[in-house]
Design an enzyme around this catalytic site. Structure first.
Site, PDB file in Angstrom:
ATOM      1  N   LYS A 114       0.813  -1.218   0.000  1.00  0.00           N
ATOM      2  CA  LYS A 114       0.000   0.000   0.000  1.00  0.00           C
ATOM      3  C   LYS A 114       0.847   1.269   0.000  1.00  0.00           C
ATOM      4  CE  LYS A 114      -4.170  -2.131   1.640  1.00  0.00           C
ATOM      5  NZ  LYS A 114      -3.815  -3.543   1.944  1.00  0.00           N
TER       6      LYS A 114
HETATM    7  C1  LIG Z   1      -4.480  -4.576   1.412  1.00  0.00           C
HETATM    8  C2  LIG Z   1      -3.769  -5.859   1.253  1.00  0.00           C
HETATM    9  C3  LIG Z   1      -4.207  -6.842   0.358  1.00  0.00           C
HETATM   10  C4  LIG Z   1      -5.474  -6.682  -0.443  1.00  0.00           C
HETATM   11  O1  LIG Z   1      -5.379  -5.643  -1.398  1.00  0.00           O
HETATM   12  P1  LIG Z   1      -6.710  -5.066  -2.061  1.00  0.00           P
HETATM   13  O2  LIG Z   1      -6.246  -3.940  -2.922  1.00  0.00           O
HETATM   14  O3  LIG Z   1      -7.590  -4.636  -0.925  1.00  0.00           O
HETATM   15  O4  LIG Z   1      -7.322  -6.183  -2.835  1.00  0.00           O
HETATM   16  C5  LIG Z   1      -3.445  -7.982   0.218  1.00  0.00           C
HETATM   17  N1  LIG Z   1      -2.323  -8.179   0.943  1.00  0.00           N
HETATM   18  C6  LIG Z   1      -1.870  -7.271   1.820  1.00  0.00           C
HETATM   19  C7  LIG Z   1      -0.645  -7.557   2.604  1.00  0.00           C
HETATM   20  C8  LIG Z   1      -2.573  -6.081   2.006  1.00  0.00           C
HETATM   21  O5  LIG Z   1      -2.123  -5.168   2.877  1.00  0.00           O
END
Ligand SMILES: *Cc1c(COP(=O)(O)O)cnc(C)c1O
Length: 471
Positions: A114
């Site tokens: 993220k």
């Molecule tokens: C947020 C997250 C996901 C999922 O991503 P999305 O964009 O919500 O589908 C998967 N793995 C990790 C480690 C995350 O932080």
């Protein structure tokens, strides 16, 4: 570029308003009115460009000219915080399966993918708010990783304050401490007595309360915000360029994406729409497999949220799926609004078979249970020496399942998106492999830092009052 709402009733907006508004006023999500394309010649030319230059080229058609000029500076600053010059380096997992690769998206400040988008988002906010001489209150919901990434991107910025709701007791210790130990006067952590879906529902309710929304100048950084998805399109291009060089313009690549809110994988769909040859986009789910079920059966039925070793994917209401549905239903906002109201009333809706067949040509969907996830972590460690976090391991399980069910496409490389650093989920890694992944040095004293958060009931009025008092 103008943006339209998936529910068809809100006015189209320009990028900067989409950035600041987050959710459309009709409850829908903003999507680009049309997809800009990158020609095969241009894709080929990108083969020896650094990450930052590719990022600038991919994002520039989505923003107005004035902002496009500021992009290089915003991007440089964002990725200056990363611990890898490649930003998102790639390694081979050929020991597990020929043609299998791992793109590591977790070299940012909070150890999850993220950061790749959020660091850019922080810079975009700062630029646009300074230009307009405005301030915002960012409110976000997190299953664990969004919150810390958002806080890191916004901490100390003068024109924004940030409130993050996390489900009390349902994040990992590392995840919680990364949020609650940040010592900045514009950061507020709320531990909600409920699940992530409860946090997300309260967030949506706050967005839908126009009086409150206007009073606190509310803005959002969840992946319902288009500006969150935009920087994620970039690494799909980077992966293909790394594997194929100039041939990325013609040779396809497949991706397996650990999926919760459908944001990351929707960015892959956007890359395909922009002209990147993508063979398969594999939705990798844990036991909370609503996306796998809807893809395989057409029925979108809410179940209870199960707590798993991959908590960032412990989601039933996968918000960004609405963006794909919008295309599946012929970009008919009224039809999307009807499905979403059915979901609210009855907890279920069904998608037409014809539209499912179209997306099944591109999307696969597989779920991994706890044992399969742990087995994949152990196998990866035994065979390649790599420690995988549980989310990434689910991506490996789904990738292998999809490769097996599509043998004719077996010559296409499959890239698993590594969404978190193993040290973010040490308990699961240790259970699977017997190894304890060390935290990177800059986080070494995380467990000694002092935490700050408030526990609130799952109640809209209580949360609104908490925010209003502090704005
Ligand atoms: C947020 C997250 C996901 C999922 O991503 P999305 O964009 O919500 O589908 C998967 N793995 C990790 C480690 C995350 O932080």
């Amino acid at each position: 570029m103008r943006y339209i709402s998936t529910r068809g009733a809100a006015a189209p907006l320009e990028f900067e308003d989409v950035l600041l508004e987050g959710l459309a006023r009709d409850g829908g999500l903003y999507v680009p009115e049309s997809w800009p394309t990158i020609s095969p010649d241009e894709i080929a030319a990108m083969a020896d460009w650094p990450y930052e230059k590719v990022a600038q080229r991919i994002m520039q058609p989505f923003v107005p000219a004035e902002l496009a000029e500021a992009l290089p500076g915003i991007i440089e600053k964002a990725y200056g915080t990363f611990r890898s010059d490649a930003v998102t380096p790639m390694i081979s997992l050929g020991g597990i399966q020929d043609g299998l690769h791992l793109m590591e998206l977790f070299h940012g400040p909070t150890l999850a993918f993220k950061d790749v988008a959020m660091q850019v988002l922080g810079g975009l906010f700062e630029h646009v708010l300074a230009k307009r001489d405005e301030r915002v209150t960012i409110i976000g919901a997190t299953s664990g990783d969004t919150g810390s990434a958002a806080i890191e991107a916004v901490r100390g910025r003068e024109r924004a304050r940030i409130f993050i709701l996390h489900p009390h007791g349902r994040t990992s210790d590392v995840q919680r401490k990364q949020m609650t130990t940040v010592d900045a006067p514009n950061v507020f952590n709320i531990a909600l007595e409920g699940t992530f879906d409860d946090c997300q529902n309260l967030l949506k309710a706050m967005f839908n309360d126009e009086t409150f929304r206007d009073r606190v100048s509310m803005s959002g950084v969840n992946s319902i915000n288009w500006a969150r998805l935009m920087p994620q399109i970039v690494y799909y291009f980077i992966a293909a360029l790394k594997l194929h060089g100039p041939d990325a313009a013609t040779k396809p690549t497949s991706f397996s994406v650990p999926t919760g809110n459908f944001g990351d994988i929707y960015a892959g769909y956007a890359a395909a729409k922009m002209g990147l040859p993508v063979e398969r986009l594999v939705i990798a789910s844990n036991q909370n497999d609503i996306l796998t079920r809807v893809m395989n059966t057409g029925e979108h039925t809410l179940g209870p949220v199960a707590k798993t070793i991959a908590p960032s994917m412990d989601i039933q209401i996968s918000s960004n799926f609405e963006r794909l549905m919008f295309d599946m239903l012929g970009r008919d906002g009224g039809a999307v609004a009807q499905k979403m109201s059915q979901l609210k009333d009855d907890g279920t809706f069904t998608l037409p078979e014809a539209s499912l067949d179209t997306v099944r040509g591109l999307f696969g969907a597989h779920r991994a249970d706890e044992q399969e996830t742990l087995d994949a972590m152990k196998r990866a460690h035994d065979v390649t020496g790599e420690l995988l976090d549980p989310h990434t391991a689910i991506g490996v399980v789904a990738a292998l399942a999809d490769m097996q069910s599509h043998p004719s496409e077996s010559s296409t490389p499959m890239v698993v998106l590594g969404t978190a650093h193993p040290a973010k989920f040490p308990a699961a890694v240790e259970r699977a492999t017997g190894q304890t992944p060390p935290l990177p040095e800059f986080l070494g004293d995380l467990y000694e830092r002092e935490e700050r958060y408030d526990v609130l009931p799952n109640d809209l009025a209580a949360v609104q009052a908490y925010v209003a008092e502090r704005v």
